[in-house]
Scaffold this motif. Sequence first.
Motif, PDB file in Angstrom:
ATOM      1  N   ALA A 165       0.824  -1.209   0.000  1.00 51.23           N
ATOM      2  CA  ALA A 165       0.000   0.000   0.000  1.00 51.23           C
ATOM      3  C   ALA A 165       0.857   1.258   0.000  1.00 51.23           C
ATOM      4  N   VAL A 166       2.183   1.097   0.077  1.00 56.61           N
ATOM      5  CA  VAL A 166       3.119   2.220   0.044  1.00 56.61           C
ATOM      6  C   VAL A 166       3.969   2.053  -1.209  1.00 56.61           C
ATOM      7  N   LEU A 167       3.606   2.778  -2.270  1.00 56.39           N
ATOM      8  CA  LEU A 167       4.273   2.618  -3.567  1.00 56.39           C
ATOM      9  C   LEU A 167       4.445   3.977  -4.237  1.00 56.39           C
ATOM     10  N   PRO A 168       5.487   4.120  -5.070  1.00 53.76           N
ATOM     11  CA  PRO A 168       5.703   5.404  -5.756  1.00 53.76           C
ATOM     12  C   PRO A 168       4.744   5.581  -6.928  1.00 53.76           C
ATOM     13  N   LEU A 169       4.378   6.828  -7.180  1.00 56.97           N
ATOM     14  CA  LEU A 169       3.592   7.168  -8.366  1.00 56.97           C
ATOM     15  C   LEU A 169       4.491   7.593  -9.517  1.00 56.97           C
ATOM     16  N   TYR A 170       5.703   8.033  -9.195  1.00 59.32           N
ATOM     17  CA  TYR A 170       6.663   8.498 -10.195  1.00 59.32           C
ATOM     18  C   TYR A 170       8.033   7.942  -9.837  1.00 59.32           C
ATOM     19  N   LEU A 171       8.869   7.775 -10.831  1.00 58.78           N
ATOM     20  CA  LEU A 171      10.261   7.409 -10.612  1.00 58.78           C
ATOM     21  C   LEU A 171      11.143   8.577 -11.022  1.00 58.78           C
ATOM     22  N   PRO A 172      12.239   8.805 -10.305  1.00 59.01           N
ATOM     23  CA  PRO A 172      13.106   9.931 -10.654  1.00 59.01           C
ATOM     24  C   PRO A 172      13.874   9.687 -11.951  1.00 59.01           C
ATOM     25  N   LEU A 173      14.083  10.747 -12.679  1.00 61.75           N
ATOM     26  CA  LEU A 173      14.877  10.728 -13.906  1.00 61.75           C
ATOM     27  C   LEU A 173      16.200  11.420 -13.601  1.00 61.75           C
ATOM     28  N   HIS A 174      17.305  10.718 -13.813  1.00 58.19           N
ATOM     29  CA  HIS A 174      18.614  11.243 -13.454  1.00 58.19           C
ATOM     30  C   HIS A 174      19.308  11.857 -14.667  1.00 58.19           C
ATOM     31  N   GLY A 175      19.996  12.953 -14.413  1.00 60.65           N
ATOM     32  CA  GLY A 175      20.793  13.593 -15.438  1.00 60.65           C
ATOM     33  C   GLY A 175      22.195  13.026 -15.486  1.00 60.65           C
ATOM     34  N   PRO A 176      23.090  13.652 -16.255  1.00 65.24           N
ATOM     35  CA  PRO A 176      24.478  13.173 -16.343  1.00 65.24           C
ATOM     36  C   PRO A 176      25.155  13.225 -14.976  1.00 65.24           C
ATOM     37  N   PRO A 235      22.360  13.845 -10.644  1.00 65.97           N
ATOM     38  CA  PRO A 235      21.250  14.633 -10.098  1.00 65.97           C
ATOM     39  C   PRO A 235      19.909  14.212 -10.696  1.00 65.97           C
ATOM     40  N   VAL A 236      18.856  14.398  -9.907  1.00 63.19           N
ATOM     41  CA  VAL A 236      17.500  14.116 -10.378  1.00 63.19           C
ATOM     42  C   VAL A 236      17.007  15.343 -11.132  1.00 63.19           C
ATOM     43  N   THR A 237      16.655  15.164 -12.384  1.00 63.87           N
ATOM     44  CA  THR A 237      16.231  16.283 -13.224  1.00 63.87           C
ATOM     45  C   THR A 237      14.781  16.197 -13.657  1.00 63.87           C
ATOM     46  N   GLY A 238      14.141  15.062 -13.391  1.00 67.55           N
ATOM     47  CA  GLY A 238      12.760  14.927 -13.801  1.00 67.55           C
ATOM     48  C   GLY A 238      12.125  13.700 -13.188  1.00 67.55           C
ATOM     49  N   LEU A 239      10.887  13.444 -13.597  1.00 71.05           N
ATOM     50  CA  LEU A 239      10.121  12.319 -13.072  1.00 71.05           C
ATOM     51  C   LEU A 239       9.439  11.585 -14.221  1.00 71.05           C
ATOM     52  N   VAL A 240       9.236  10.304 -14.022  1.00 73.33           N
ATOM     53  CA  VAL A 240       8.512   9.493 -14.993  1.00 73.33           C
ATOM     54  C   VAL A 240       7.222   9.019 -14.336  1.00 73.33           C
ATOM     55  N   GLY A 241       6.080   9.381 -14.899  1.00 71.29           N
ATOM     56  CA  GLY A 241       4.798   8.972 -14.352  1.00 71.29           C
ATOM     57  C   GLY A 241       4.513   7.512 -14.659  1.00 71.29           C
ATOM     58  N   LEU A 242       4.263   6.718 -13.618  1.00 74.51           N
ATOM     59  CA  LEU A 242       4.082   5.287 -13.822  1.00 74.51           C
ATOM     60  C   LEU A 242       2.751   4.963 -14.488  1.00 74.51           C
ATOM     61  N   LEU A 243       1.697   5.670 -14.164  1.00 78.89           N
ATOM     62  CA  LEU A 243       0.390   5.367 -14.748  1.00 78.89           C
ATOM     63  C   LEU A 243       0.249   5.942 -16.150  1.00 78.89           C
ATOM     64  N   THR A 244       0.692   7.172 -16.329  1.00 81.37           N
ATOM     65  CA  THR A 244       0.499   7.841 -17.618  1.00 81.37           C
ATOM     66  C   THR A 244       1.604   7.548 -18.617  1.00 81.37           C
ATOM     67  N   ARG A 245       2.731   6.951 -18.141  1.00 82.07           N
ATOM     68  CA  ARG A 245       3.905   6.714 -18.988  1.00 82.07           C
ATOM     69  C   ARG A 245       4.414   8.013 -19.599  1.00 82.07           C
ATOM     70  N   LYS A 246       4.306   9.087 -18.867  1.00 76.92           N
ATOM     71  CA  LYS A 246       4.795  10.383 -19.319  1.00 76.92           C
ATOM     72  C   LYS A 246       6.070  10.741 -18.567  1.00 76.92           C
ATOM     73  N   LEU A 247       6.952  11.430 -19.260  1.00 72.80           N
ATOM     74  CA  LEU A 247       8.183  11.929 -18.650  1.00 72.80           C
ATOM     75  C   LEU A 247       8.021  13.427 -18.415  1.00 72.80           C
ATOM     76  N   PHE A 248       8.329  13.875 -17.201  1.00 68.11           N
ATOM     77  CA  PHE A 248       8.213  15.295 -16.855  1.00 68.11           C
ATOM     78  C   PHE A 248       9.600  15.811 -16.485  1.00 68.11           C
ATOM     79  N   ASP A 249      10.137  16.636 -17.375  1.00 69.24           N
ATOM     80  CA  ASP A 249      11.510  17.133 -17.228  1.00 69.24           C
ATOM     81  C   ASP A 249      11.479  18.525 -16.593  1.00 69.24           C
ATOM     82  N   TYR A 250      12.214  18.676 -15.480  1.00 66.59           N
ATOM     83  CA  TYR A 250      12.288  19.970 -14.794  1.00 66.59           C
ATOM     84  C   TYR A 250      13.637  20.666 -15.014  1.00 66.59           C
ATOM     85  N   ALA A 251      14.471  20.119 -15.875  1.00 63.17           N
ATOM     86  CA  ALA A 251      15.826  20.640 -16.035  1.00 63.17           C
ATOM     87  C   ALA A 251      15.837  22.103 -16.471  1.00 63.17           C
ATOM     88  N   SER A 252      14.822  22.529 -17.216  1.00 55.24           N
ATOM     89  CA  SER A 252      14.782  23.908 -17.712  1.00 55.24           C
ATOM     90  C   SER A 252      14.197  24.888 -16.696  1.00 55.24           C
TER      91      SER A 252
END
Length: 732
Positions: free
Chosen positions: A176-187, A195-212
């Motif tokens: 019952a304790v599970l992540p909704l997103y996984l971190p996306l790591h940069g170089p 460093p963590v630069t974004g997230l990957v949505g597990l349900l939507t299969r979308k990548l959300f990049d915050y690097a900018s």
Amino acid sequence: MGDKAHTHPGAAGRATAADHPASVRNVVLVGHSGSGKTTLVEALALTAGAVNRAGRVEDGGCVSDYDDMEHRQQRSVQLSLVPVEWDGIKINLLDTPGYADFVGELRAGLRAADAALFVVSASDGVDGSTRMIWEECAAVGMPRAIVITHLEAARADFEEMTRICAEAFGGDDPDAVLPLYLPLHGPPAPDGHAPVTGLVGLLTRKLFDYASGERVASEPGEAELPQLDEARSMLIEGIISESEDETLMERYLGGEQVDVKTLIEDLERAVARGVFFPVLAAAPAADGARQGLGTVELLELITRGFPTPLERAAPRVTTPEGAGRELRMCDPEESLVAEVVKTSSDPYVGRISMVRVFSGTLRADQTVHVSGHGMTDRGHEDHDVDERIGALSTPFGKQQRPVSHVIAGDLACVAKLSRAETGDTLSAKDDPLLMAPWQMPDPLLPLAIEAHSKPDEDKLSQGLARLVAEDPTMRLEHNQDTHQVVLWCLGEAHADVALERLRSRYGVQVDVVPHRVSLRETFGGRAAGRGRHVKQSGGHGQYAICEIEVEPLPGGSGIEFVDKVVGGAVPRQFIPSVEKGVRTQAAKGVAAGHPLIDVRVTLLDGKAHSVDSSDAAFQTAGALALREAAAEARIHLLEPVAEVSVLVGDDYVGAVMSDLSGRRGKVLGTDQTSGGRTLIRAEVPEIEIGRYAVDLRSLSHGTARFDRRYARHEPMPAQVADRLREEVRVAS
């Protein structure tokens, strides 16, 4: 929770009064000190547009410093309310202190909130006190989510921390304790940390990049898909297992593809019901950025997954006379029921009360009924009065934004409630109601204080009254035995803050003095005494002689006076005078100035004069006789003994029992309780546990708690009594 590409909403993020309970979310942030709660609140406010990049509140043309050092220090030790707006929903963020000494502020936040965000540092993990708070929330069914911070730290591992949280918080159901997103790591950086630069949505299969500095949605690459699919399957199974649709699991295991919309709806319902606890990652925005990593996802979870005030059961209320009342759930049209969850003082505005409205609508300049909270034992008087409130406002940094009314489910600040204290109920003048107070920990660390100077002495009483009005976890005691003023606090930090508030807010300088326990004296054996008070100085004289015998009695017997005079040696009308003199002297003490107890005083004989004897003369003779008997006897010093119950994790039982024995304690027994804890019952001299609140916290790493109550007085060991007398002699 979805895949909307949010942009910076600017002024839309400034929260005002809500117009319906469905458009409110009340969220309390919980976590140990240093976990990043306050930083997270500021990051959410920035993303929601309530503050600008400089950390300054945008208020039309008015700009006020939101992030100055003083404000942050205040928020580290007290409950703070930061309202923001997201997607048309007002979110009241309640930032609580992480120090154990300020658990009263935490409990106030839990009372005012409908859901909790547990903030866990990736570098520090989950401590015992955070686990205990999780269990408290679970006991009342409060919805919860977990936010992992400090992912920028060396060796920070989101997946490993998620596993630790599942073990710590999942109980019998870690799925019952599970992540909704996984971190996306940069170089990787030169030190090897990526460093963590974004997230990957597990349900939507979308990548959300915050690097900018802005959240940019895209499709994941081939490299992310294997890890994404494995975690996604676990999340889907976890959501379906908590679904209210009992056929969904069977269909899923049969190979049916469940659409994302259904999964998200089931997820939102499971979170709101408090049966599924999503894990998210968050980080503050980098310099120049407007959105911190994970803040959009967190705001989406709060607005879409956390319950509205309408989903919270109506509070249990009674009339001041004790009759029960039923209220409709969070109805703005119902009778007014609001509660003061925090009280503070502003040097310019005066007393400010943070209020949660549970029912009805609170309006500015309204006359309300203030009902007390049942903590007179802590120096907080009960109230049952009508009072006209001042202006209503919502906090905006260090500013207050005026509002005309506050509906059921919302929070606001009320000015000039001069009588109401934390925990009091506000209700309609013509329909007074009372909410039961929430559970508050007992303050068990004594702080004896004295006014530093005569001007301070004049202001001390008022300053202390205002101090305890703000803090229901503090107890004020005027000890009649030791003649000390004692502030009972939760710990050293709590005591330090109390002294600083006395000095800075109320202009009272005090000195801390050693705390004294209420000692007693008793006779160690039988003794006799003769009191002779004969004076003749011309005119009416004084004449009284009495002979007494004193013998010890069992503990708890008090003072027993027996008249065995025969032949009228002491006239009947003066026997009560002798008894009064004996009891007065016993109250003053006969050796070290501590009250005398547990003795039988027998009046055997005496003499009187037909003219010069009087009530006052025989009172004096009785006192003299008791003092003479004491001079001839062994006087034992009695110390108070407390019954102590310590609830501690099994790992620390041995250390706690050893420590109690070192305090001259006698362990009476142990009882196994749920959650891997043991209840230790012991009797310990009070003189040995003055700092036990601090020492136990250190011994158990903040996971143990204890309570105490007076049991009895019993003889103090001779060596301890001699040491105490020497300390008194040196001090004097």
